[in-house]
Structure formats: structure tokens, C-alpha cells
Design an enzyme around this catalytic site. Structure first.
Site, PDB file in Angstrom:
ATOM      1  N   GLY A  14       0.776  -1.227   0.000  1.00 41.83           N
ATOM      2  CA  GLY A  14       0.000   0.000   0.000  1.00 41.83           C
ATOM      3  C   GLY A  14       0.808   1.277   0.000  1.00 41.83           C
ATOM      4  O   GLY A  14       0.492   2.222   0.736  1.00 41.83           O
ATOM      5  N   SER A  15       1.827   1.362  -0.835  1.00 39.55           N
ATOM      6  CA  SER A  15       2.654   2.575  -0.902  1.00 39.55           C
ATOM      7  C   SER A  15       1.820   3.786  -1.318  1.00 39.55           C
ATOM      8  O   SER A  15       1.837   4.835  -0.657  1.00 39.55           O
ATOM      9  CB  SER A  15       3.803   2.357  -1.887  1.00 39.55           C
ATOM     10  N   MET A  92      -4.173  -6.108  -7.440  1.00 42.33           N
ATOM     11  CA  MET A  92      -3.702  -7.006  -8.498  1.00 42.33           C
ATOM     12  C   MET A  92      -4.774  -8.001  -8.943  1.00 42.33           C
ATOM     13  O   MET A  92      -4.569  -9.213  -8.956  1.00 42.33           O
ATOM     14  CB  MET A  92      -2.441  -7.738  -8.027  1.00 42.33           C
ATOM     15  N   LEU A  95     -10.524  -6.567 -13.086  1.00 45.90           N
ATOM     16  CA  LEU A  95     -11.942  -6.485 -12.766  1.00 45.90           C
ATOM     17  C   LEU A  95     -12.795  -6.727 -14.010  1.00 45.90           C
ATOM     18  O   LEU A  95     -12.444  -6.314 -15.112  1.00 45.90           O
ATOM     19  CB  LEU A  95     -12.253  -5.114 -12.175  1.00 45.90           C
ATOM     20  N   ASN A 109      -7.499   4.709 -11.136  1.00 45.67           N
ATOM     21  CA  ASN A 109      -6.318   3.875 -10.959  1.00 45.67           C
ATOM     22  C   ASN A 109      -5.087   4.706 -11.295  1.00 45.67           C
ATOM     23  O   ASN A 109      -5.169   5.684 -12.043  1.00 45.67           O
ATOM     24  CB  ASN A 109      -6.384   2.659 -11.892  1.00 45.67           C
ATOM     25  N   HIS A 111      -1.244   4.253 -12.937  1.00 48.48           N
ATOM     26  CA  HIS A 111      -0.457   3.313 -13.738  1.00 48.48           C
ATOM     27  C   HIS A 111       0.945   3.887 -13.939  1.00 48.48           C
ATOM     28  O   HIS A 111       1.093   5.085 -14.235  1.00 48.48           O
ATOM     29  CB  HIS A 111      -1.123   3.102 -15.098  1.00 48.48           C
ATOM     30  N   GLU A 176       4.276   9.347  -8.349  1.00 48.37           N
ATOM     31  CA  GLU A 176       2.973   8.737  -8.080  1.00 48.37           C
ATOM     32  C   GLU A 176       2.409   9.224  -6.754  1.00 48.37           C
ATOM     33  O   GLU A 176       1.215   9.510  -6.628  1.00 48.37           O
ATOM     34  CB  GLU A 176       3.097   7.209  -8.051  1.00 48.37           C
TER      35      GLU A 176
END
Length: 215
Positions: A14-15, A92, A95, A109, A111, A176
Site C-alpha cells: 500500500g505505498s 492485483m 476487474l 487507478n 499506472h 505517483e
């Protein structure tokens, strides 16, 4: 200010989750992290969420016979907690269209590439292999096609001589951690939304961006 209720879906440490939690602790942030949910009971991020006083829930996908039944349980947990927006942060699992369409316009999300370049995995290795001079990360709305959703925000980093996969990954990850909270803020306060398959930015956000842009 009405704060949006946010769920973060993780599969590991969970970074990016931590960067979102820290940002949401600000008094002026338009959302609250109401739930951290993992498909892996042993995910390290669950304990980190608990330490931050956030509900941490595991729904083990291995306990379900089909992908659809797992996603039904996932969807039920989110709706029971009145979640407004979902952030995928190292979740990971691919869906299904059923789940994605139920959360259309309310799930984002991050990426590790400048989409549409390098969809999928091993993005840093592929960027080095292609010899690109600029790499980065992208926050996008989630659609059924993998890594193909409308883009909310991007951040770029240079690829420098001597870069390795690890060094480039670390540089992108630092971005990020800045980009994801900024994009989530835009989603929660209405500065960016999905309409007719495109990201629409508010007039106030566009005006403010123009004022802050260099000549």
C-alpha cells in the site's frame, strides 16, 4: 464542505495508499478514506490502514468459486459503507465489466507509465528497452479495457543515462505519491469528472491552471 467517502483497494504493502491517507488528513481535503480493502488477508497495507485508524477489510478472492461472486462481495462491502469513490492502489486483480460498469466514473487507478504508452506490466523495463527519454505515471478512470480509461492527470520524469529498472521505478514512484492525491482531490471536489467517455474539467480549475502556468 461535504467530504466524499473513499475506499482504497490494495493487494500488497500500500505505498500509494499511504500517500492518499496522508493527503486526506488535511482539513481542506474534500474526501475521507473510509475503507481500505484487500483481496489478500496478508496484505501489509491492511495493518498500515488500521494504524491510521481506518477500517481495514480483507475479502479473499480465493474463497470464491468465480470472479463474479468475488466481485459481488466486493461491491456489497463498498455499498454497505456508502462509498462514493474507489481508488485502485496496487490492486492485483483484473476487474470484470460488470464491476467496472457499476462504478463507472467513480473508480480511478494509477499506472506507472505515460499512457497510452506501456499498458500492462513491466513498464519501466519496457521504457528502458524502447529507449524513451521521458517516462512517468498516469491517473485514469477505470474502464473495462485494461489501462485504457480517460486520463485525469499525468506526471513525467526524465530517463537519464545509466538508469536501471530500479532507479527509474523509484523516480516514478515518487511522482505517483504526489500525483495520485492531487488527482483524487480533483475528482472529489468536482474539478474533474467523467462525462460521455471523456474527462471534463471545471471552468474554475482550467482558469486556475492557466493562472499558474508559466508564460
Amino acid at each position: 464542505m461535504t467530504r466524499r467517502r473513499i475506499a482504497i483497494l490494495i493487494s500488497g504493502r500500500g505505498s500509494n495508499m499511504v500517500s492518499l491517507i496522508e493527503a486526506a488528513q488535511g482539513a481542506d481535503f474534500p474526501g475521507e478514506i473510509a475503507l481500505v480493502l484487500s483481496n489478500r488477508p496478508d496484505a501489509g497495507g491492511l495493518e498500515r490502514a488500521k494504524a491510521a485508524g481506518i477500517e481495514a477489510l480483507a475479502i479473499d478472492h480465493k474463497a470464491y468459486s468465480t470472479r463474479e461472486s468475488f466481485e459481488q462481495a466486493l461491491d456489497a462491502a463498498l455499498r454497505e459503507r456508502s462509498i462514493d469513490f474507489v481508488c485502485l492502489a496496487g490492486f492485483m486483480r483484473v476487474l470484470t465489466s460488470w464491476f467496472v460498469e457499476r462504478w463507472e466514473g467513480r473508480m480511478i487507478n494509477i499506472h506507472p507509465s505515460l499512457l497510452p504508452l506501456f499498458r500492462g506490466t513491466h513498464t519501466h523495463q519496457r521504457a528502458l528497452g524502447e529507449g524513451v527519454l521521458v517516462h512517468g505515471c498516469t491517473v485514469h478512470f477505470v474502464v473495462p479495457e485494461l489501462d485504457a480509461g480517460p486520463i485525469v492527470a499525468q506526471a513525467a520524469v526524465p530517463v537519464v543515462p545509466g538508469d536501471t529498472e530500479d532507479s527509474l521505478s523509484a523516480r516514478v514512484l515518487a511522482q505517483e505519491h504526489l500525483l495520485y492525491p492531487a488527482a483524487l482531490r480533483m475528482i472529489c471536489d468536482g474539478s474533474a469528472r467523467l462525462a460521455d467517455g471523456r474527462v471534463v474539467f471545471s471552468e474554475s480549475w482550467c482558469a486556475d491552471t492557466a493562472l499558474r502556468s508559466p508564460d
